[in-house]
Motif scaffolding. Structure first.
Motif, mmCIF file in Angstrom:
data_model
loop_
_atom_site.group_PDB
_atom_site.id
_atom_site.type_symbol
_atom_site.label_atom_id
_atom_site.label_comp_id
_atom_site.label_asym_id
_atom_site.label_seq_id
_atom_site.Cartn_x
_atom_site.Cartn_y
_atom_site.Cartn_z
ATOM 1 N N SER A 22 0.822 -1.206 0.000
ATOM 2 C CA SER A 22 0.000 0.000 0.000
ATOM 3 C C SER A 22 0.865 1.269 0.000
ATOM 4 O O SER A 22 0.372 2.344 -0.315
ATOM 5 N N ARG A 23 2.129 1.111 0.365
ATOM 6 C CA ARG A 23 3.026 2.274 0.424
ATOM 7 C C ARG A 23 4.346 1.938 -0.269
ATOM 8 O O ARG A 23 5.223 1.291 0.307
ATOM 9 N N TRP A 24 4.488 2.372 -1.493
ATOM 10 C CA TRP A 24 5.646 2.038 -2.316
ATOM 11 C C TRP A 24 6.908 2.783 -1.900
ATOM 12 O O TRP A 24 8.017 2.357 -2.250
ATOM 13 N N ASP A 25 6.773 3.859 -1.137
ATOM 14 C CA ASP A 25 7.947 4.616 -0.717
ATOM 15 C C ASP A 25 8.438 4.221 0.679
ATOM 16 O O ASP A 25 9.349 4.836 1.216
ATOM 17 N N ALA A 26 7.856 3.176 1.258
ATOM 18 C CA ALA A 26 8.258 2.727 2.594
ATOM 19 C C ALA A 26 9.696 2.200 2.574
ATOM 20 O O ALA A 26 10.138 1.616 1.579
ATOM 21 N N PRO A 27 10.429 2.398 3.680
ATOM 22 C CA PRO A 27 11.786 1.846 3.764
ATOM 23 C C PRO A 27 11.742 0.325 3.897
ATOM 24 O O PRO A 27 10.729 -0.245 4.304
ATOM 25 N N THR A 28 12.843 -0.315 3.560
ATOM 26 C CA THR A 28 12.952 -1.780 3.665
ATOM 27 C C THR A 28 14.166 -2.139 4.511
ATOM 28 O O THR A 28 14.989 -1.272 4.813
ATOM 29 N N PRO A 29 14.320 -3.420 4.872
ATOM 30 C CA PRO A 29 15.547 -3.838 5.556
ATOM 31 C C PRO A 29 16.807 -3.653 4.715
ATOM 32 O O PRO A 29 17.914 -3.716 5.241
ATOM 33 N N THR A 34 13.791 1.618 -1.131
ATOM 34 C CA THR A 34 12.387 1.683 -0.726
ATOM 35 C C THR A 34 11.705 0.404 -1.208
ATOM 36 O O THR A 34 12.306 -0.401 -1.941
ATOM 37 N N VAL A 35 10.439 0.240 -0.844
ATOM 38 C CA VAL A 35 9.676 -0.918 -1.323
ATOM 39 C C VAL A 35 9.659 -0.935 -2.852
ATOM 40 O O VAL A 35 9.879 -1.975 -3.479
ATOM 41 N N ARG A 36 9.419 0.205 -3.468
ATOM 42 C CA ARG A 36 9.384 0.263 -4.929
ATOM 43 C C ARG A 36 10.730 -0.157 -5.530
ATOM 44 O O ARG A 36 10.780 -0.925 -6.487
ATOM 45 N N GLU A 37 11.826 0.329 -4.964
ATOM 46 C CA GLU A 37 13.148 -0.028 -5.474
ATOM 47 C C GLU A 37 13.438 -1.519 -5.270
ATOM 48 O O GLU A 37 14.055 -2.152 -6.127
ATOM 49 N N LEU A 38 12.980 -2.076 -4.165
ATOM 50 C CA LEU A 38 13.159 -3.499 -3.905
ATOM 51 C C LEU A 38 12.398 -4.332 -4.933
ATOM 52 O O LEU A 38 12.952 -5.274 -5.519
ATOM 53 N N VAL A 39 11.135 -3.999 -5.181
ATOM 54 C CA VAL A 39 10.344 -4.739 -6.168
ATOM 55 C C VAL A 39 10.938 -4.523 -7.560
ATOM 56 O O VAL A 39 11.015 -5.465 -8.364
ATOM 57 N N ASN A 40 11.393 -3.334 -7.849
ATOM 58 C CA ASN A 40 12.045 -3.059 -9.125
ATOM 59 C C ASN A 40 13.286 -3.942 -9.283
ATOM 60 O O ASN A 40 13.535 -4.498 -10.355
ATOM 61 N N HIS A 41 14.073 -4.088 -8.216
ATOM 62 C CA HIS A 41 15.253 -4.956 -8.226
ATOM 63 C C HIS A 41 14.855 -6.400 -8.559
ATOM 64 O O HIS A 41 15.525 -7.065 -9.356
ATOM 65 N N LEU A 42 13.778 -6.876 -7.956
ATOM 66 C CA LEU A 42 13.313 -8.231 -8.250
ATOM 67 C C LEU A 42 12.918 -8.363 -9.718
ATOM 68 O O LEU A 42 13.278 -9.338 -10.384
ATOM 69 N N VAL A 43 12.169 -7.392 -10.224
ATOM 70 C CA VAL A 43 11.748 -7.425 -11.627
ATOM 71 C C VAL A 43 12.972 -7.410 -12.545
ATOM 72 O O VAL A 43 13.063 -8.196 -13.497
ATOM 73 N N LEU A 44 13.930 -6.541 -12.259
ATOM 74 C CA LEU A 44 15.145 -6.482 -13.073
ATOM 75 C C LEU A 44 15.904 -7.809 -13.010
ATOM 76 O O LEU A 44 16.421 -8.285 -14.029
ATOM 77 N N GLY A 45 15.957 -8.416 -11.840
ATOM 78 C CA GLY A 45 16.613 -9.720 -11.696
ATOM 79 C C GLY A 45 15.909 -10.800 -12.486
ATOM 80 O O GLY A 45 16.550 -11.616 -13.163
ATOM 81 N N HIS A 46 14.582 -10.813 -12.422
ATOM 82 C CA HIS A 46 13.819 -11.805 -13.195
ATOM 83 C C HIS A 46 14.070 -11.612 -14.684
ATOM 84 O O HIS A 46 14.271 -12.576 -15.425
ATOM 85 N N ARG A 47 14.065 -10.370 -15.125
ATOM 86 C CA ARG A 47 14.292 -10.091 -16.554
ATOM 87 C C ARG A 47 15.716 -10.458 -16.972
ATOM 88 O O ARG A 47 15.935 -10.981 -18.063
#
Length: 186
Positions: A22-29, A34-47
Motif C-alpha cells: 500500500s506504500r511504495w515509498d516505505a523503507p525496507t531492511p 524503498t519498497v518500490r526499489e526493492l520490487v524493481n530490483h526483483l523485476v530487473l533480476g527476473h528479466r
C-alpha cells in the motif's frame, strides 16, 4: 519437488506480497532501497535471468538505474515472473551453463539462486509492508542447505549478501536463511 516448482511457489507467495503493498515509498531492511526499489530490483533480476536463459544479453540489477515498474508495479512484477518461469521451463535449461551476476553456473544452480533471492527479498518486502511471508518451511530448509554449501564458493566481491548474523538454532527456517545471508530477523 522440482526446483522450478519451488521457484513457482516462492514467486506466487511473493506476488501476493507485491499485490498487498500500500506504500511504495516505505523503507525496507535493505537500507538503500524503498519498497518500490526493492520490487524493481526483483523485476530487473527476473528479466536478467530470463534473458540469460534465452541466450540474450541481460541488464542491470540496480533499481536506481532503470525503472521497470512503470505505472503498474504489480503487473510489471507478474509479467517478469511469467517470463522467468517460462525461461526456466525451456527444455534443457537446467543442464546448460549460464553467466549470472554470481558467476558461471549450471541452470540448476541458477534456479536455486533465484529462489534464495526471492525468499530473502520476499522477507524484506514482508517486513517493510507489515505482511506475513508465507513460504514453505521444507523448501526454505532446502535453500538453507544450498546457500550454506555454495556461499564458500563465491568470491567475496561477488557475494550479493552481507556476512551471516547470529540467530537461534530453533528459529523458524526463513529467519535462519535471512540470518545466514546477513539480515537480522529480530
Amino acid at each position: 519437488m522440482n526446483p522450478v516448482d519451488d521457484l513457482a511457489a516462492v514467486l506466487d507467495s511473493t506476488s501476493a506480497l507485491v499485490a498487498g503493498v500500500s506504500r511504495w515509498d516505505a523503507p525496507t531492511p535493505c537500507p538503500e532501497w524503498t519498497v518500490r526499489e526493492l520490487v524493481n530490483h526483483l523485476v530487473l533480476g527476473h528479466r536478467l535471468f530470463t534473458a540469460v536463459l534465452r541466450g540474450e544479453e541481460g541488464g542491470s540489477l540496480d533499481p536506481r538505474t532503470f525503472d521497470a515498474l512503470g505505472d503498474d508495479p504489480v503487473a510489471a512484477y507478474r509479467d517478469a515472473v511469467a517470463g522467468l518461469l517460462a525461461a526456466f521451463r525451456q527444455p534443457g535449461v537446467l543442464e546448460q551453463v549460464v553467466e549470472v551476476p554470481a558467476g558461471t553456473v549450471p541452470g540448476i544452480a541458477a534456479v536455486q539462486l533465484r529462489i534464495v533471492e526471492e525468499l530473502v527479498h520476499g522477507w524484506d518486502l514482508a517486513r517493510a509492508t507489515g505482511q506475513e511471508a508465507k513460504f514453505d518451511d521444507a523448501m526454505v530448509e532446502r535453500e538453507i542447505a544450498f546457500s550454506t554449501a555454495k556461499l564458500a564458493d563465491l568470491p567475496p566481491e561477488r557475494s550479493p549478501f552481507a556476512p551471516p548474523v547470529p540467530v537461534a538454532e530453533d528459529a523458524p527456517p526463513l529467519d535462519r536463511l535471512v540470518a545466514l545471508l546477513g539480515r537480522s530477523p529480530r
